[in-house]
Design an enzyme around this catalytic site. Structure first.
Site, short mmCIF file in Angstrom:
data_model
loop_
_atom_site.label_atom_id
_atom_site.label_comp_id
_atom_site.label_asym_id
_atom_site.label_seq_id
_atom_site.Cartn_x
_atom_site.Cartn_y
_atom_site.Cartn_z
N ALA A 151 11.82 5.10 9.64
CA ALA A 151 13.10 6.07 9.14
C ALA A 151 13.93 6.35 10.31
O ALA A 151 14.64 6.97 10.46
CB ALA A 151 12.68 7.13 8.52
N TYR A 175 8.36 -14.24 4.43
CA TYR A 175 8.89 -13.01 4.42
C TYR A 175 8.91 -12.65 2.82
O TYR A 175 8.41 -11.63 2.37
CB TYR A 175 10.47 -13.02 4.91
CG TYR A 175 11.02 -11.62 4.71
CD1 TYR A 175 10.81 -10.46 5.12
CD2 TYR A 175 12.14 -11.67 3.68
CE1 TYR A 175 11.33 -9.17 4.85
CE2 TYR A 175 12.77 -10.28 3.20
CZ TYR A 175 12.55 -9.28 3.87
OH TYR A 175 13.36 -8.10 3.76
N1 LIG Z 1 18.87 -5.06 4.87
C1 LIG Z 1 18.65 -5.62 3.71
O1 LIG Z 1 19.63 -6.34 3.22
C2 LIG Z 1 17.26 -5.75 2.96
C3 LIG Z 1 17.17 -6.65 1.95
C4 LIG Z 1 16.04 -6.74 1.21
C5 LIG Z 1 14.92 -5.72 1.64
N2 LIG Z 1 14.83 -5.00 2.86
C6 LIG Z 1 13.99 -4.12 3.26
O2 LIG Z 1 14.45 -3.02 3.58
C7 LIG Z 1 13.34 -2.11 4.21
C8 LIG Z 1 14.29 -1.48 5.46
O3 LIG Z 1 14.79 -2.36 6.27
P1 LIG Z 1 16.35 -2.23 6.68
O4 LIG Z 1 17.19 -3.22 6.34
O5 LIG Z 1 16.58 -1.05 6.93
O6 LIG Z 1 16.00 -2.91 8.39
P2 LIG Z 1 15.96 -2.30 9.94
O7 LIG Z 1 17.34 -1.44 9.97
O8 LIG Z 1 15.76 -3.31 10.50
O9 LIG Z 1 15.03 -1.19 9.65
C9 LIG Z 1 13.55 -1.75 9.51
C10 LIG Z 1 12.69 -0.38 10.03
O10 LIG Z 1 11.26 -1.00 10.03
C11 LIG Z 1 10.81 -0.62 11.21
N3 LIG Z 1 9.92 -1.49 11.69
C12 LIG Z 1 9.56 -2.74 12.04
N4 LIG Z 1 8.35 -3.16 12.12
C13 LIG Z 1 7.51 -2.25 12.25
C14 LIG Z 1 6.23 -1.87 12.67
N5 LIG Z 1 5.59 -2.92 13.05
N6 LIG Z 1 5.82 -0.89 12.62
C15 LIG Z 1 6.53 0.47 12.12
N7 LIG Z 1 7.90 0.32 11.76
C16 LIG Z 1 8.38 -1.36 11.97
C17 LIG Z 1 11.88 -0.57 12.11
O11 LIG Z 1 11.45 0.16 13.41
P3 LIG Z 1 11.86 -0.12 15.06
O12 LIG Z 1 13.21 0.32 14.96
O13 LIG Z 1 11.00 0.76 15.79
O14 LIG Z 1 11.56 -1.58 15.08
C18 LIG Z 1 13.08 -0.09 11.44
O15 LIG Z 1 12.85 1.37 11.14
C19 LIG Z 1 12.44 -3.35 4.90
O16 LIG Z 1 11.31 -3.27 4.29
C20 LIG Z 1 13.34 -4.52 4.46
O17 LIG Z 1 12.39 -5.66 4.24
C21 LIG Z 1 16.40 -4.92 3.45
#
Ligand SMILES: NC(=O)c1ccc[n+]([C@@H]2O[C@H](COP(=O)([O-])OP(=O)(O)OC[C@H]3O[C@@H](n4cnc5c(N)ncnc54)[C@H](OP(=O)(O)O)[C@@H]3O)[C@@H](O)[C@H]2O)c1
Length: 320
Positions: free
Chosen positions: A41, A201
């Site tokens: 978050a 993924y």
């Molecule tokens: N963006 C899209 O278009 C999209 C589409 C489909 C699904 N999703 C899903 O939505 C979710 C949120 O992603 P987002 O798009 O908001 O991306 P984001 O901005 O990159 O956020 C991802 C979050 O996950 C955390 N994270 C990554 N690796 C981690 C680890 N090893 N331990 C703990 N936290 C970790 C990151 O923390 P750090 O900042 O510390 O790295 C960040 O807070 C994900 O599950 C993603 O697969 C996103």
């Protein structure tokens, strides 16, 4: 004439943008007394979700890897509600265990909504977690699976609690193979071919869906999963780290904007799953644009198999 063509095109692109960014959660609730636990978050969709639920009065626990970034969100949350931050690295099962130990110290007796949101996508090279699982499977699924198991008693302590897994449409690219869960055949290639990277993924995201489908059978707690849409977040950080892909990405940015959601728009389906009346929330359901959808490849047998497989992997880890 030309002016009309340009205006027509602009209108078309604007309507397309509205269509692509659709799905608005219209539910507003008083969440005073409710506890929300959300991973990842400190940025992106997770940050927006935490803020929106905080504004409705929930006590929010954010579990973040980068706690410097997390502190900024915590400061924002503390202005509107009671909030806590715990360190969590999902790619290390020891860290997941420690996170739950740290949660216990907060003296919170229940969790009403657990949102498994954190995720990693398409690392440039083949990477593994601390316990030697392919990074995306290990982080997106196994880390969250262990976290959920360790938090089960807190979920059971709340009435009508739920687990919300942020999955992805990318699950359609999965080819889940339990004999090669780590896609190990590509482990030695210097550059991981994008096709297999996306497949890994997709596997991890199918696992998020299957996990949510099986949780009520195993623990009596409702689970659901969702695709947030294509959202402008840091998720592409590994992709844009590659100079060629970065250039391509910059070239398509104006088009990318038309087809993508802001973080607030991207949080809508998570909010829908978190706020939907308990009786209306479809157990094991997969949502997209705030509506129930049919995921690909997901079935009861596979969900059962993944659950047993994951429990076995965790048993092996606990024995070490
Ligand atoms: N963006 C899209 O278009 C999209 C589409 C489909 C699904 N999703 C899903 O939505 C979710 C949120 O992603 P987002 O798009 O908001 O991306 P984001 O901005 O990159 O956020 C991802 C979050 O996950 C955390 N994270 C990554 N690796 C981690 C680890 N090893 N331990 C703990 N936290 C970790 C990151 O923390 P750090 O900042 O510390 O790295 C960040 O807070 C994900 O599950 C993603 O697969 C996103």
């Amino acid at each position: 004439m030309c002016i009309f063509c340009i205006l027509g095109l602009a209108l078309f692109l604007w309507l397309l943008h509205i269509y692509m960014t659709g799905g608005v959660c219209k539910i507003k609730k008083d969440l005073n007394g409710k506890i929300v636990f959300i991973t990842g978050a400190n940025t992106g969709i997770g940050k927006e979700t935490a803020l929106q639920l905080g504004m409705m009065g929930a006590t929010v626990v954010i579990a973040c890897r980068d706690t410097n970034k997390g502190q900024l969100v915590l400061d924002q949350l503390n202005k509107i509600t009671k909030a806590y931050m715990i360190k969590l690295d999902l790619s290390c099962l020891n860290s997941v265990k420690q996170c739950v130990e740290d949660f216990k110290k907060l003296n919170i007796s229940q969790i009403d909504i657990l949102i498994n949101n954190a995720g990693v996508m398409a690392p440039q090279t083949y990477k593994i977690t601390k316990q030697s699982y392919e990074l995306q499977f290990g982080t997106n699924h196994l880390g969250h699976f262990l976290l959920t198991e360790l938090l089960i008693s807190y979920l059971k302590s709340a009435q009508q609690s739920r687990v919300v897994n942020v999955a992805s449409l990318a699950h359609k690219h999965s080819q889940l193979d339990f004999k090669d869960i780590n896609c190990a055949q590509y482990a030695n290639s210097k550059l991981w071919p994008i096709k297999y990277n996306i497949q890994a993924y997709g596997n991890s995201k199918l696992c998020n869906i299957l996990h949510a489908m099986e949780i009520s059978k195993r623990h009596g707690i409702k689970g659901c999963s969702l695709h947030p849409g294509v959202v402008r977040t840091e998720l592409v950080r590994e992709i844009v780290g590659n100079p060629i892909l970065n250039l391509l990405f910059k070239l398509v940015t104006p088009i990318y904007f038309i087809f993508t959601k802001s973080c607030l728009q991207g949080a809508q389906t998570t909010l829908q799953c978190a706020l939907e009346d308990y009786d209306k929330l479809i157990d094991g359901g997969y949502y997209s644009d705030c509506k129930l959808k049919q995921p690909k490849f997901a079935n009861k047998q596979l969900a059962e198999k993944l659950w047993d497989f994951s429990v076995e992997k965790l048993r092996m880890y606990m024995q070490k």
